[in-house]
Design a protein around this motif. Sequence first.
Motif, PDB file in Angstrom:
ATOM      1  N   ASP A 209       0.813  -1.214   0.000  1.00  0.00           N
ATOM      2  CA  ASP A 209       0.000   0.000   0.000  1.00  0.00           C
ATOM      3  C   ASP A 209       0.849   1.269   0.000  1.00  0.00           C
ATOM      4  O   ASP A 209       0.327   2.368   0.202  1.00  0.00           O
ATOM      5  N   ILE A 210       2.144   1.112  -0.240  1.00  0.00           N
ATOM      6  CA  ILE A 210       3.051   2.263  -0.226  1.00  0.00           C
ATOM      7  C   ILE A 210       3.716   2.474  -1.583  1.00  0.00           C
ATOM      8  O   ILE A 210       3.900   3.591  -2.043  1.00  0.00           O
ATOM      9  N   PHE A 214       7.950   0.732   0.005  1.00  0.00           N
ATOM     10  CA  PHE A 214       7.379  -0.214   0.966  1.00  0.00           C
ATOM     11  C   PHE A 214       8.449  -0.637   1.957  1.00  0.00           C
ATOM     12  O   PHE A 214       9.632  -0.728   1.629  1.00  0.00           O
ATOM     13  N   TRP A 215       8.008  -0.927   3.190  1.00  0.00           N
ATOM     14  CA  TRP A 215       8.941  -1.219   4.279  1.00  0.00           C
ATOM     15  C   TRP A 215       9.914  -2.344   3.911  1.00  0.00           C
ATOM     16  O   TRP A 215       9.528  -3.340   3.319  1.00  0.00           O
TER      17      TRP A 215
END
Length: 298
Positions: A209-210, A214-215
Amino acid sequence: MNHLSTKTGGFPVGLSFDDVTFQLQEQHDFEWLRSLGKVFCVFDQQDSGNICFGIEKDGKKKFVKYAGARPLDFSGNPQDAVSRLTDAIPLYSTLNHPHLIQMMDHFRTDSGYAAIFEWFEGECLHSHWSFAEAPKYTHPDSPFYKYKQMPIEKRLKSLDAIFSFHTYVETKGYVAVDFYDGSILYDFSNHVTKICDIDFYRKAPAVNDIGENFWGAKRSKAPEEFELGAPIDSKTNVFTMGALAFGLLGGEMDHSFSKWEAGKLLYEVALRAVSEDRELRYENVSAFKSFWDEAKGF
């Protein structure tokens, strides 16, 4: 707690607590720490928004993770960090496992949130605050360097702990997010491996969702972890496990056999795990570990 220095403009602010000094972007109240014991170390160079402390009381050590302050390397909103930490609390109960650090307590403070863990005498394999970039791979005191000098058998045992934990994570219906060598602690005296950070793990099914940011660490992320809207699932975690194997037994992002130290059979298992094409990877971490164990010979 005393101010050590305050630059013009209000930051960075130097703080002292017991025998430890550290810096933040702004003043923050840590008086609540006093009831926990004496601060003997601090980890203040995190970009997650957390600041962490080693605390000792009555001969027992604890690890304190705190959100709510503004560490120097943090560019976000402290309240977002507080929300992330509070959201992560249930994970440590749900995914409780012998290879995961144990949470003891958690509570809200006037300005943030604290989580208390059992102290583990391990060293972080990505201790960027002490050994950044090249020294991580070359300095004799770097935990990552020391780990890579260990016999293959010890590293395989360590990886087994990591793979076993993530097989368990999978059975609980979760996927690992932001797992990389900075999430691994290794006790070089007793040769014990622990996972130390699962704050971003998510209930499956999950999606990116980034987008590109993203992480996670670039060296461990699967292709879908750079793509907005892509699925983050067991096949993503298979890639992560394979990438970690290349990091700890091979040439990290260089997947050539010439850099690999653990034999052809394990190399082939790891190489399939890091396939760019999701369909070519193992179905899940459990299947990956089964092939890995078979290639090891047990």
